[in-house]
Scaffold this active site. Structure first.
Site, PDB file in Angstrom:
ATOM      1  N   ASP A 293       0.839  -1.187   0.000  1.00 51.27           N
ATOM      2  CA  ASP A 293       0.000   0.000   0.000  1.00 51.27           C
ATOM      3  C   ASP A 293       0.883   1.248   0.000  1.00 51.27           C
ATOM      4  OD1 ASP A 293      -2.426   1.266  -0.071  1.00 51.27           O
ATOM      5  OD2 ASP A 293      -2.709   1.260   2.096  1.00 51.27           O
TER       6      ASP A 293
ATOM      7  N   HIS B 163      -4.310  13.779   0.370  1.00 50.42           N
ATOM      8  CA  HIS B 163      -4.632  12.970   1.554  1.00 50.42           C
ATOM      9  C   HIS B 163      -3.496  13.053   2.567  1.00 50.42           C
ATOM     10  CE1 HIS B 163      -5.742   9.546   4.103  1.00 50.42           C
ATOM     11  NE2 HIS B 163      -4.555   9.023   3.871  1.00 50.42           N
TER      12      HIS B 163
ATOM     13  N   GLU C 110     -10.949   4.001   2.860  1.00 49.63           N
ATOM     14  CA  GLU C 110      -9.956   4.799   2.137  1.00 49.63           C
ATOM     15  C   GLU C 110     -10.089   4.486   0.657  1.00 49.63           C
ATOM     16  OE1 GLU C 110      -5.952   4.362   3.680  1.00 49.63           O
ATOM     17  OE2 GLU C 110      -6.367   5.821   5.273  1.00 49.63           O
TER      18      GLU C 110
ATOM     19  N   GLU D 153      -8.909   4.140  -2.900  1.00 46.96           N
ATOM     20  CA  GLU D 153      -7.623   3.958  -3.581  1.00 46.96           C
ATOM     21  C   GLU D 153      -7.828   3.297  -4.940  1.00 46.96           C
ATOM     22  OE1 GLU D 153      -4.429   2.323  -1.332  1.00 46.96           O
ATOM     23  OE2 GLU D 153      -5.194   3.054   0.593  1.00 46.96           O
TER      24      GLU D 153
ATOM     25  N   ARG E 139      -9.164   3.558  12.876  1.00 52.38           N
ATOM     26  CA  ARG E 139      -8.287   4.673  13.244  1.00 52.38           C
ATOM     27  C   ARG E 139      -7.813   4.613  14.687  1.00 52.38           C
ATOM     28  NH1 ARG E 139      -6.742   5.991   8.328  1.00 52.38           N
ATOM     29  NH2 ARG E 139      -8.475   6.562   6.979  1.00 52.38           N
TER      30      ARG E 139
ATOM     31  N   GLN F 284      -5.168   1.949  14.928  1.00 55.03           N
ATOM     32  CA  GLN F 284      -3.984   2.483  14.252  1.00 55.03           C
ATOM     33  C   GLN F 284      -3.220   3.470  15.127  1.00 55.03           C
ATOM     34  OE1 GLN F 284      -4.980   3.998  10.365  1.00 55.03           O
ATOM     35  NE2 GLN F 284      -2.901   4.628   9.862  1.00 55.03           N
TER      36      GLN F 284
ATOM     37  N   LYS G 196      -5.336  -2.310   9.652  1.00 55.86           N
ATOM     38  CA  LYS G 196      -5.607  -2.441   8.215  1.00 55.86           C
ATOM     39  C   LYS G 196      -5.886  -3.884   7.811  1.00 55.86           C
ATOM     40  CE  LYS G 196      -4.123   1.834   7.034  1.00 55.86           C
ATOM     41  NZ  LYS G 196      -4.853   2.781   6.185  1.00 55.86           N
TER      42      LYS G 196
ATOM     43  N   THR H 175      -9.443  -5.805   3.242  1.00 61.01           N
ATOM     44  CA  THR H 175      -9.208  -4.856   2.158  1.00 61.01           C
ATOM     45  C   THR H 175     -10.107  -5.308   1.016  1.00 61.01           C
ATOM     46  OG1 THR H 175      -6.901  -4.603   2.826  1.00 61.01           O
ATOM     47  CG2 THR H 175      -7.466  -3.862   0.602  1.00 61.01           C
TER      48      THR H 175
END
Lengths: 418, 418
Positions: free
Chosen positions: A120, A127, A192, A194, A230, A233, A246, A250
């Site tokens: 990643d 961002h 997120e 991406e 979050r 994290q 994470k 995904t």
């Protein structure tokens, strides 16, 4: 079916590859290509010898995953693309193809490849700036950001295809002001936005991939939601970076939208501000800069449980563009292999969260709500700081250009469950 | 061969599993077990029906990688172990086994499994303290260290088996005081002494692994050298952790030394200092604490090109012990799966660098030389701050206990090349 001329995502100009299972009893995962609202069974098409103008690709299509197809030189993939395109455009083939076409709505999509490694990146500069601002208002970007494509190794096992549920993870969380951490479900669950990059041809250990040839190692693209907890994290990430915040899930869109299909939707990499450093030589290539940036429109939409109950459609939270990436896909790949790290066909990169400048298109709730300080108000009266159980997050992407058929990526979605 | 009674590493009490290729023309990779200075060809032994008291394991041994064997419940692996042990201890079997035994020196070892994901932890508390001290003399350990097993996702593709060369990687490096980074070979190439942990039975997405059953998911252990480029790391690692500073090469010893073989070499996890926090409930299990810690002696030796030319043996730089890990293997696994991350048979963990307290047994040159400030003097007059081309780094490990046959891990080595 034919060329699915006006299909918003999958006209004959797209032809993305994926792995699907038709509804038939006892069917097994197989290669397919999306055309309009159908999937052409490529395994059976290849087995019937209809793709023998692309012999190597034809052989690779027997496998239940596309790693073998991705491993081929781009010319073989292009030959397959031409053969499929010709076949679908040939009215004389309609009868032959009919039994090989399955309505997409009746099929189940799988991961297109066995992902060797997932990396990643952090190439969405707006961002990185917005997140940095939350912690360091005066110097949001770290000194290395404009020199080195920042990235970290992710977890391959928990990359899953779009659809289904995203279970709210437990983790160690230290609430602000608390003396000790607790182990509990995350209260700050985020998405997120991406772009995913599929590695095609691999490289050997110890052999960097020069920037001038990096493009031939990129087979295609997908959408990617790097779900993030979050609060987990914040407590775990020092000093070695994100880990369990994470690796619970995904989500990627199921189709490999090929580099060939996206070729018309590229623009020169936006010029860097004059004050920005020139990339080091190994990342610099005029041809890459000239055709480097993708021009793909991205959308994030949210549909809460209450919206569904009330029959309301999803609410669009963000409209972004891949033009907001600071590095080209080729630069990311070349950097990754610059230490001799070997790439394998089917490796996956996330670009990093793609946000617009100055909070115009926040690619995460962390940005959209200023880390939960400014709730987001939804049109049905609900509000959100972070995701709640029952929320569906839906990413979509479209490439549009005057004079070309638009193409799409298919869904990248998930619903939060407790 | 028989039971290889006094072999220092591979007596019949060890029986580690690996993948090897015998010297014979056209031979392909196959499962084997080390016994003394020989490797028993398990694929052919299984094919001869000699392992039918362990039917599931026998079937798994046909594969060119051991993922299938690791996926089995521990009881099946144990049945295989008993069958092999019985066979080797049975003098009547000598004639049958002779053609199935190959001198190890004539064989080539491969990776034992296809590694799904590789995770590197940071459980060596004295290493974390020593490294922290270099940057924060007054508060070397971060506040989360004693609460949460710190780890990060590593790169699976560049994990390679012991032996051969380790190419000095290029990377972006910002020399202290320089205005701009440069792209050049690392000048601060280091080793890190770690234990590797092989995941056996996997877990499904969304299903944590309770601490009480975590041991059954650990199939075995190896040695691991987490080669590191300190100058690349210093420039790239903020804010997402180590990336290309690690992913150029990770070396492991070739044999999976089973949890069963190491069972006698365990001790209660050393008591934590009274001031340390009690682990959160999901990481706490009395039985795990009682038998949790491994008691394995670790050695790092260095042999430079000049030592080899002069016929000098390798010089021992460090003697460490796995007792210096702050978390048990079960705690690392349970933590990793606590967010629902799915584990797959053949996933690999590194424990993190294992150093002794107070610089007594530095597991890296970063520690041994105080980040290059205090060169290490070798007995032949050479000195080192970091590794030079031609240096061979050799890790070894032995488990020793009164009343038990000692067992070893085999080599974990590499030679630096430009």
């Amino acid at each position: 079916v034919g060329t699915a001329g006006d299909h918003p995502e999958f006209p004959v100009q797209n032809l993305p590859f994926g792995i699907f299972v038709p509804q038939n009893d006892g069917a097994t995962p197989r290669a397919g290509v999306a055309i309009g609202d159908f999937i052409l069974d490529l395994r059976e098409t290849a087995a019937s010898g209809l793709l023998n103008t692309a012999p190597l690709a034809q052989a690779a299509l027997a496998a239940p995953q596309l790693n073998g197809l991705l491993a081929l030189p781009p010319t073989d993939r292009q030959a397959l693309r031409r053969a499929v395109s010709r076949m679908l455009s040939d009215e004389g083939m309609a009868t032959v193809l009919r039994p090989l076409l399955h309505p997409s709505a009746t099929c189940t999509m799988h991961l297109p490849v066995a992902i060797g490694d997932y990396t990643d990146f952090y190439a969405g500069i707006h961002h990185a700036t917005a997140v940095g601002k939350l912690f360091r208002p005066d110097a949001p970007l770290l000194p290395n950001y404009k020199h080195v494509p920042i990235g970290y190794h992710g977890r391959a096992s928990s990359v899953r295809v779009s659809g289904g549920s995203v279970r709210r993870p437990h983790g160690q969380i230290k609430v602000l002001g608390a003396d000790e951490p607790v182990f509990q479900p995350t209260e700050r669950l985020d998405y997120e936005l991406e772009l995913g990059i599929w590695v095609g041809e691999g490289s050997s250990a110890g052999s960097p991939i020069p920037i001038g040839v990096a493009e031939r190692h990129i087979a295609g693209f997908c959408l990617l939601n790097d779900w993030s907890a979050r609060d987990i994290q914040a407590w775990e990430y020092q000093p070695l970076g994100p880990f369990l915040a994470k690796s619970f899930h995904t989500t990627i869109s199921p189709w490999i939208v090929t580099a060939e299909a996206l070729a018309p939707f590229r623009l020169p990499q936006p010029a860097r501000p004059a004050a920005d450093p020139t990339p080091l030589g190994y990342l610099r290539d005029d041809a890459d800069q000239a055709r480097g940036a993708l021009d793909i429109r991205l959308t994030i939409a949210l549909r809460t449980a209450r919206m569904r109950e009330a029959g309301l459609p999803a609410f669009t939270l963000c409209k972004g563009t891949t033009q907001d990436l600071y590095w080209t896909p080729a630069q990311l790949l070349t950097h990754h292999a610059s230490n001799g790290c070997d790439m394998r066909p089917g490796d996956l990169f996330g670009t990093g969260t793609i946000s617009g400048p100055d909070d115009t298109a926040p690619g995460s709730l962390l940005e959209a709500t200023q880390s939960g300080r400014q709730p987001l108000h939804l049109p049905n009266g609900e509000s959100r700081t972070f995701l709640e159980d029952g929320d569906q997050v839906l990413f979509s992407a479209t490439a549009v250009r005057e004079g070309y058929a638009s193409i799409g990526f298919g869904p990248c979605s998930g619903e939060i469950t407790p």
